[in-house]
Design a protein around this motif. Structure first.
Motif, PDB file in Angstrom:
ATOM      1  N   VAL A 189     -68.894 -66.967  77.619  1.00 11.17           N
ATOM      2  CA  VAL A 189     -70.346 -67.015  77.466  1.00 11.17           C
ATOM      3  C   VAL A 189     -70.895 -68.414  77.760  1.00 11.17           C
ATOM      4  O   VAL A 189     -71.955 -68.546  78.369  1.00 11.17           O
ATOM      5  N   VAL A 190     -70.188 -69.439  77.364  1.00 11.25           N
ATOM      6  CA  VAL A 190     -70.589 -70.796  77.730  1.00 11.25           C
ATOM      7  C   VAL A 190     -70.639 -70.917  79.254  1.00 11.25           C
ATOM      8  O   VAL A 190     -71.585 -71.476  79.821  1.00 11.25           O
ATOM      9  N   ASN A 191     -69.639 -70.351  79.914  1.00 14.58           N
ATOM     10  CA  ASN A 191     -69.588 -70.423  81.371  1.00 14.58           C
ATOM     11  C   ASN A 191     -70.666 -69.590  82.041  1.00 14.58           C
ATOM     12  O   ASN A 191     -71.073 -69.882  83.170  1.00 14.58           O
ATOM     13  N   PHE A 192     -71.142 -68.534  81.367  1.00 13.60           N
ATOM     14  CA  PHE A 192     -72.258 -67.745  81.901  1.00 13.60           C
ATOM     15  C   PHE A 192     -73.509 -68.607  82.039  1.00 13.60           C
ATOM     16  O   PHE A 192     -74.400 -68.281  82.821  1.00 13.60           O
ATOM     17  N   PHE A 193     -73.564 -69.692  81.274  1.00  8.02           N
ATOM     18  CA  PHE A 193     -74.663 -70.644  81.431  1.00  8.02           C
ATOM     19  C   PHE A 193     -74.300 -71.794  82.351  1.00  8.02           C
ATOM     20  O   PHE A 193     -75.019 -72.093  83.304  1.00  8.02           O
ATOM     21  N   VAL A 194     -73.179 -72.446  82.081  1.00  4.19           N
ATOM     22  CA  VAL A 194     -72.841 -73.690  82.781  1.00  4.19           C
ATOM     23  C   VAL A 194     -72.716 -73.494  84.294  1.00  4.19           C
ATOM     24  O   VAL A 194     -73.276 -74.266  85.083  1.00  4.19           O
ATOM     25  N   ILE A 195     -71.996 -72.460  84.705  1.00  3.53           N
ATOM     26  CA  ILE A 195     -71.747 -72.278  86.142  1.00  3.53           C
ATOM     27  C   ILE A 195     -73.027 -71.923  86.902  1.00  3.53           C
ATOM     28  O   ILE A 195     -73.354 -72.573  87.909  1.00  3.53           O
ATOM     29  N   PRO A 196     -73.801 -70.916  86.468  1.00  3.77           N
ATOM     30  CA  PRO A 196     -75.047 -70.638  87.187  1.00  3.77           C
ATOM     31  C   PRO A 196     -76.037 -71.799  87.144  1.00  3.77           C
ATOM     32  O   PRO A 196     -76.748 -72.052  88.124  1.00  3.77           O
TER      33      PRO A 196
ATOM     34  N   LEU B 256     -77.577 -64.790  61.971  1.00  7.92           N
ATOM     35  CA  LEU B 256     -78.679 -63.916  62.359  1.00  7.92           C
ATOM     36  C   LEU B 256     -78.201 -62.518  62.760  1.00  7.92           C
ATOM     37  O   LEU B 256     -79.011 -61.663  63.107  1.00  7.92           O
ATOM     38  N   GLY B 257     -76.905 -62.281  62.722  1.00  8.45           N
ATOM     39  CA  GLY B 257     -76.389 -60.961  63.060  1.00  8.45           C
ATOM     40  C   GLY B 257     -76.529 -60.611  64.516  1.00  8.45           C
ATOM     41  O   GLY B 257     -76.696 -59.442  64.876  1.00  8.45           O
ATOM     42  N   LEU B 258     -76.461 -61.607  65.411  1.00 12.30           N
ATOM     43  CA  LEU B 258     -76.559 -61.366  66.849  1.00 12.30           C
ATOM     44  C   LEU B 258     -75.179 -61.031  67.408  1.00 12.30           C
ATOM     45  O   LEU B 258     -74.201 -60.947  66.671  1.00 12.30           O
ATOM     46  N   GLU B 259     -75.102 -60.856  68.715  1.00  8.93           N
ATOM     47  CA  GLU B 259     -73.843 -60.430  69.329  1.00  8.93           C
ATOM     48  C   GLU B 259     -73.234 -61.535  70.187  1.00  8.93           C
ATOM     49  O   GLU B 259     -73.944 -62.238  70.925  1.00  8.93           O
ATOM     50  N   LEU B 260     -71.931 -61.672  70.092  1.00 10.19           N
ATOM     51  CA  LEU B 260     -71.151 -62.544  70.949  1.00 10.19           C
ATOM     52  C   LEU B 260     -69.887 -61.774  71.300  1.00 10.19           C
ATOM     53  O   LEU B 260     -69.050 -61.519  70.432  1.00 10.19           O
TER      54      LEU B 260
ATOM     55  N   GLU C  50     -71.424 -59.413  59.206  1.00 11.34           N
ATOM     56  CA  GLU C  50     -70.269 -58.673  59.666  1.00 11.34           C
ATOM     57  C   GLU C  50     -70.523 -57.956  60.983  1.00 11.34           C
ATOM     58  O   GLU C  50     -69.613 -57.454  61.612  1.00 11.34           O
ATOM     59  N   LYS C  51     -71.803 -57.861  61.394  1.00 11.91           N
ATOM     60  CA  LYS C  51     -72.112 -57.200  62.641  1.00 11.91           C
ATOM     61  C   LYS C  51     -72.065 -58.177  63.810  1.00 11.91           C
ATOM     62  O   LYS C  51     -72.088 -57.773  64.954  1.00 11.91           O
ATOM     63  N   SER C  52     -72.092 -59.448  63.509  1.00 11.26           N
ATOM     64  CA  SER C  52     -72.206 -60.419  64.572  1.00 11.26           C
ATOM     65  C   SER C  52     -70.872 -60.958  65.003  1.00 11.26           C
ATOM     66  O   SER C  52     -69.912 -60.959  64.261  1.00 11.26           O
ATOM     67  N   VAL C  53     -70.858 -61.417  66.255  1.00  8.97           N
ATOM     68  CA  VAL C  53     -69.695 -62.013  66.879  1.00  8.97           C
ATOM     69  C   VAL C  53     -68.470 -61.166  66.705  1.00  8.97           C
ATOM     70  O   VAL C  53     -67.564 -61.470  65.962  1.00  8.97           O
TER      71      VAL C  53
ATOM     72  N   GLY D  82     -77.927 -64.074  71.758  1.00  7.89           N
ATOM     73  CA  GLY D  82     -76.681 -64.785  71.509  1.00  7.89           C
ATOM     74  C   GLY D  82     -76.308 -65.701  72.669  1.00  7.89           C
ATOM     75  O   GLY D  82     -75.913 -66.856  72.476  1.00  7.89           O
ATOM     76  N   GLY D  83     -76.449 -65.193  73.904  1.00  9.29           N
ATOM     77  CA  GLY D  83     -76.132 -66.011  75.073  1.00  9.29           C
ATOM     78  C   GLY D  83     -77.043 -67.206  75.211  1.00  9.29           C
ATOM     79  O   GLY D  83     -76.592 -68.329  75.491  1.00  9.29           O
ATOM     80  N   ALA D  84     -78.349 -66.996  75.009  1.00 11.46           N
ATOM     81  CA  ALA D  84     -79.311 -68.091  75.145  1.00 11.46           C
ATOM     82  C   ALA D  84     -79.090 -69.161  74.080  1.00 11.46           C
ATOM     83  O   ALA D  84     -79.162 -70.363  74.366  1.00 11.46           O
ATOM     84  N   ILE D  85     -78.817 -68.738  72.853  1.00 11.05           N
ATOM     85  CA  ILE D  85     -78.582 -69.709  71.772  1.00 11.05           C
ATOM     86  C   ILE D  85     -77.325 -70.521  72.039  1.00 11.05           C
ATOM     87  O   ILE D  85     -77.300 -71.742  71.837  1.00 11.05           O
TER      88      ILE D  85
END
Length: 295
Positions: free
Chosen positions: A209-216, A73-77, A292-295, A35-38
């Motif tokens: 989560v966007v910031n987990f990418f942008v800042i690093p 895709l039923g991933l997690e956010l 229903e399991k995602s996000v 989810g984070g990478a996507i």
């Protein structure tokens, strides 16, 4: 008709929160990493579109593709879970301990996924570290500093500003997760999700989560940002703001607006939606959709 009534949506939210809280640690880490990478990939797509067209809103129009992929895709956010799992706790369908466990492992997964994508994307736009002329390099550096040291320059007001922008952001993000439950068709879900996600990104609100990418990513490319700058001036206040916004504006207020509605009475939360939609897959509950399991 594929429209799902709000009372039935509330049942689906509670059932989704319960299901998410019951997932195993490995599932949470893997789904959180993907989810984070996507979402990070969607962020660079949005930045690229804005740079190429010179129209920032062009990026906002495209950014929801990442959210759509995660949901379908039923991933997690974790930011979406901030509205769903607390309702399951409120209805005694799960526990606070399970809720916090979900948040911890999914956030860890997000950090892993975003870090991996940041490293790979950084190598791509710098031609394996040999060329810093790509405009996206400066875009990420500027964004990284704008999300940290810019708040630091405002002091306590900067912390408050980051928190407020995070609340507003996750109001929309959690609405995106909930809006996906208002339709039984894939096209209907996509359109419903797109609207609130475009709204938050187009206004420059703060998403953990966007910031987990942008800042690093900016730090890897040379931004004048330290780990302390990241977590003190963005990481912690934005995470708390996202939680507050999702819990209050979408979770609790929607719960109060629909609790006791006719479609809720005499049925187990989520039963209507579960009976009408495809199977749940690896969670092992026969008839609730992976959505229903995602996000």
């Amino acid at each position: 008709m594929d429209y799902v009534k709000p009372g039935e949506v509330l049942g689906s939210m509670i059932e989704a929160g319960k299901t998410k809280a019951e997932l195993g640690i490995m599932q949470l880490i893997v789904r959180g990493s993907l989810g984070g990478a996507i979402l990070a990939c969607a962020t660079t797509l949005a930045f690229t579109a804005a740079a190429q067209t010179k129209i920032p809103m062009a990026g906002a129009i495209l950014f929801p593709v990442g959210f759509v992929m995660i949901i379908l895709l039923g991933l997690e956010l974790v930011t979406g879970s901030f509205a769903l799992i607390p309702l399951a706790v409120l209805e005694k369908q799960t526990t606070i301990r399970r809720m916090l466990g979900n948040y911890f492992w999914v956030i860890l997964g997000h950090l892993i996924g975003c870090a991996v994508y940041a490293a790979l994307y950084g190598l791509t736009i710098t031609r394996m570290g040999t060329d810093l002329s790509n405009p996206m390099v400066q875009t990420l550096i500027t964004a990284s500093e704008g999300k940290t040291t810019a708040y630091q320059s405002l002091g306590a007001e900067g912390l408050a500003l980051a928190f407020i922008k995070a609340m507003l952001c996750n109001w929309m993000v959690t609405l995106g997760a909930v809006m996906a439950m208002t339709s039984k068709s894939t096209s209907g879900k996509i359109l419903a999700m797109w609207l609130p996600i475009l709204t938050f990104f187009g206004q420059g609100f703060e998403h953990t989560v966007v910031n987990f990418f942008v800042i690093p990513a900016g730090m890897m490319l040379g931004a004048n940002v330290t780990m302390a700058d990241w977590w003190v001036w963005n990481g912690i206040p934005v995470l708390l703001g996202n939680f507050a916004g999702g819990l209050l504006f979408t979770g609790l207020l929607f719960y109060l607006s629909q609790k006791g509605s006719r479609s809720q009475k005499g049925s187990k939360p989520g039963a209507t939606a579960a009976a009408e939609l495809p199977g749940r897959g690896e969670a092992g509950l026969a008839s609730t959709p992976a959505l229903e399991k995602s996000v």
